[in-house]
Design a protein around this motif. Structure first.
Motif, short mmCIF file in Angstrom:
data_model
loop_
_atom_site.label_atom_id
_atom_site.label_comp_id
_atom_site.label_asym_id
_atom_site.label_seq_id
_atom_site.Cartn_x
_atom_site.Cartn_y
_atom_site.Cartn_z
N ASP A 51 11.79 1.47 -2.77
CA ASP A 51 12.99 1.95 -3.71
C ASP A 51 12.93 3.07 -4.57
OD1 ASP A 51 14.89 2.34 -5.74
OD2 ASP A 51 15.16 0.00 -6.09
N LEU A 52 13.29 4.73 -4.48
CA LEU A 52 13.23 5.82 -5.59
C LEU A 52 13.84 5.53 -6.44
CD1 LEU A 52 13.79 8.78 -2.73
CD2 LEU A 52 11.34 7.78 -2.88
N ALA A 53 14.57 5.06 -7.17
CA ALA A 53 14.34 4.60 -7.83
C ALA A 53 13.82 4.39 -8.81
CB ALA A 53 15.41 3.64 -8.40
N GLU A 54 12.50 3.59 -8.50
CA GLU A 54 11.35 2.95 -9.29
C GLU A 54 10.46 5.07 -9.49
OE1 GLU A 54 9.07 -0.23 -8.04
OE2 GLU A 54 10.36 -1.05 -6.69
N PHE A 55 10.75 5.46 -9.02
CA PHE A 55 9.82 7.08 -8.84
C PHE A 55 10.68 7.90 -8.49
CE2 PHE A 55 8.13 3.84 -5.71
CZ PHE A 55 7.05 4.02 -6.11
N PRO A 56 11.18 8.24 -10.22
CA PRO A 56 11.90 9.64 -10.77
C PRO A 56 11.29 10.43 -9.95
CG PRO A 56 11.11 8.54 -12.76
CD PRO A 56 10.95 7.92 -11.13
N LYS A 57 10.35 10.89 -10.45
CA LYS A 57 9.25 12.41 -9.93
C LYS A 57 9.71 12.47 -8.31
CE LYS A 57 8.64 13.27 -14.34
NZ LYS A 57 9.71 14.96 -15.08
N LEU A 58 9.23 11.86 -7.83
CA LEU A 58 9.23 12.16 -6.26
C LEU A 58 10.28 12.13 -5.31
CD1 LEU A 58 7.50 11.47 -3.63
CD2 LEU A 58 7.41 8.76 -3.83
N ALA A 59 11.48 11.50 -5.69
CA ALA A 59 12.90 11.28 -6.28
C ALA A 59 13.54 12.51 -6.06
CB ALA A 59 13.66 10.48 -6.56
N ALA A 60 12.93 13.45 -6.83
CA ALA A 60 13.51 14.94 -7.86
C ALA A 60 12.33 15.54 -6.08
CB ALA A 60 13.49 14.96 -8.65
N TRP A 61 11.34 15.35 -5.65
CA TRP A 61 10.64 16.90 -5.11
C TRP A 61 11.46 16.64 -3.59
CZ3 TRP A 61 7.50 14.09 -1.13
CH2 TRP A 61 7.14 15.30 -0.25
N VAL A 62 12.06 15.02 -3.18
CA VAL A 62 12.29 14.83 -2.32
C VAL A 62 13.31 15.28 -1.63
CG1 VAL A 62 13.12 12.75 -0.79
CG2 VAL A 62 11.47 12.41 -1.46
N GLU A 104 1.02 -1.34 -0.34
CA GLU A 104 0.22 0.05 0.08
C GLU A 104 0.48 1.28 -0.23
OE1 GLU A 104 -3.16 2.46 0.15
OE2 GLU A 104 -3.47 0.47 -0.88
N THR A 105 1.58 1.06 0.22
CA THR A 105 3.36 2.28 0.83
C THR A 105 3.42 2.50 -0.83
OG1 THR A 105 3.51 2.53 3.32
CG2 THR A 105 5.28 3.43 1.56
N HIS A 106 4.04 1.68 -1.28
CA HIS A 106 4.46 1.87 -3.06
C HIS A 106 2.91 2.05 -3.59
CE1 HIS A 106 5.05 -0.21 -6.92
NE2 HIS A 106 6.18 0.12 -6.22
N ARG A 107 1.92 1.90 -3.67
CA ARG A 107 1.00 2.25 -4.53
C ARG A 107 0.92 3.98 -4.19
NH1 ARG A 107 -3.90 4.46 -4.04
NH2 ARG A 107 -4.14 4.04 -1.91
N LEU A 108 0.83 4.42 -2.65
CA LEU A 108 1.48 5.50 -2.90
C LEU A 108 2.29 6.37 -3.00
CD1 LEU A 108 -0.30 5.33 0.98
CD2 LEU A 108 -1.73 6.68 -0.25
N TYR A 109 3.73 5.68 -3.02
CA TYR A 109 4.07 6.91 -3.63
C TYR A 109 4.10 6.77 -4.94
CZ TYR A 109 7.70 6.33 0.01
OH TYR A 109 8.35 6.02 1.01
N GLY A 110 3.82 5.60 -5.99
CA GLY A 110 2.29 6.09 -6.75
C GLY A 110 2.38 7.18 -7.02
N VAL A 111 1.13 6.88 -6.44
CA VAL A 111 0.10 8.29 -6.39
C VAL A 111 1.30 9.72 -6.36
CG1 VAL A 111 -1.60 10.28 -5.47
CG2 VAL A 111 -2.10 7.48 -5.56
N LEU A 112 2.14 10.20 -5.17
CA LEU A 112 3.13 10.99 -5.58
C LEU A 112 3.82 11.65 -6.69
CD1 LEU A 112 4.58 11.26 -1.49
CD2 LEU A 112 2.75 13.06 -3.27
N ASP A 113 4.08 9.93 -7.28
CA ASP A 113 5.53 10.09 -8.47
C ASP A 113 4.68 10.67 -9.73
OD1 ASP A 113 7.68 9.51 -9.44
OD2 ASP A 113 6.56 8.09 -10.84
#
Length: 241
Positions: free
Chosen positions: A185-196, A144-153
């Motif tokens: 793994d933030l590598a799966e979420f590049p837009k989120l990683a950039a925002w972080v 579920e956390t993976h899904r939520l990271y995807g929402v943010l990405d």
């Protein structure tokens, strides 16, 4: 002269939200540490301003009517501080609703789900001998956390901040992106990683995140002190007045 706001605090994601906001808004504050590993959240002094027995909480000695005002729940605190300071919370109704949606998304979704992920992955292994008992919880909340990271990405695909301009929504969400203990793994979420990285580079965010670092222990560690702290935090029952 503006009197400092009392910040009842421990260095956790919910605590960081408020310390970051106070630093960003340039509001003077006085730290009131609440050692949750020692059960200080159950002391009458905190219970008087936070009936749920949780931190963070604040007391503004200069409330809107000139009288002291106490507030608990981090989302409500962020809204109050933004209104008080006139910063990071748009006046335009549509823009404000955009901020509110993502603030409540964090409070009602990311925080609880990521918190459970953190619990089952970090703390439960030190509390439960049969690791098979925690396997479902680990899988359920990690997914579920993976899904939520995807929402943010996806949200950040065409914008620098979650609600347009930098706002209290970003301050609320950023402390809860803790990939390692949440099994992501933030590598799966590049837009989120950039925002972080973008939010984390702000001087006030660095300062707010560092508040009370020296106070924090490791609840996932071995030893009697850590075990006693886990019992206080995760073995709570309703307490009689």
């Amino acid at each position: 002269m503006t009197r400092p706001i009392e910040l009842w605090y421990w260095p956790t994601p919910n605590g960081w939200k408020v310390s970051i906001a106070l630093e960003e808004m340039g509001l003077p504050y006085e730290l009131k540490p609440v050692n949750i590993g020692r059960g200080e959240q159950f002391e009458p002094a905190l219970q008087a301003i936070s009936p749920n027995g949780r931190m963070p909480a604040i007391v503004d000695p200069d409330g809107a009517d000139g009288e002291p005002l106490s507030i608990f729940e981090s989302g409500a605190i962020l809204q109050y501080l933004a209104l008080k300071s006139g910063q990071f919370y748009p006046e335009d109704v549509r823009k404000r609703v955009e901020v509110d949606q993502w603030l409540f998304w964090q409070v009602g979704g990311l925080g609880p789900m990521a918190g459970q992920t953190h619990h089952f992955r970090q703390y439960a292994p030190a509390m439960i001998k049969d690791q098979r008992q925690i396997a479902y919880g680990v899988r359920r909340y990690t997914d579920e956390t993976h899904r939520l990271y995807g929402v943010l990405d996806r949200r950040l695909a065409d914008r620098d901040y979650v609600a347009g301009d930098y706002s209290i929504a970003d301050m609320a969400i950023w402390p809860w992106i803790l990939p390692a203990p949440q099994g992501q793994d933030l590598a799966e979420f590049p837009k989120l990683a950039a925002w972080v990285a973008r939010v984390g580079a702000r001087p006030a965010v660095k300062a707010g995140r560092a508040v009370g670092d020296e106070l924090r222990g490791n609840l996932g560690a071995a030893g009697k002190d850590a075990e006693d702290a886990r019992k206080l935090l995760f073995g709570q029952r309703a307490r009689k007045a």
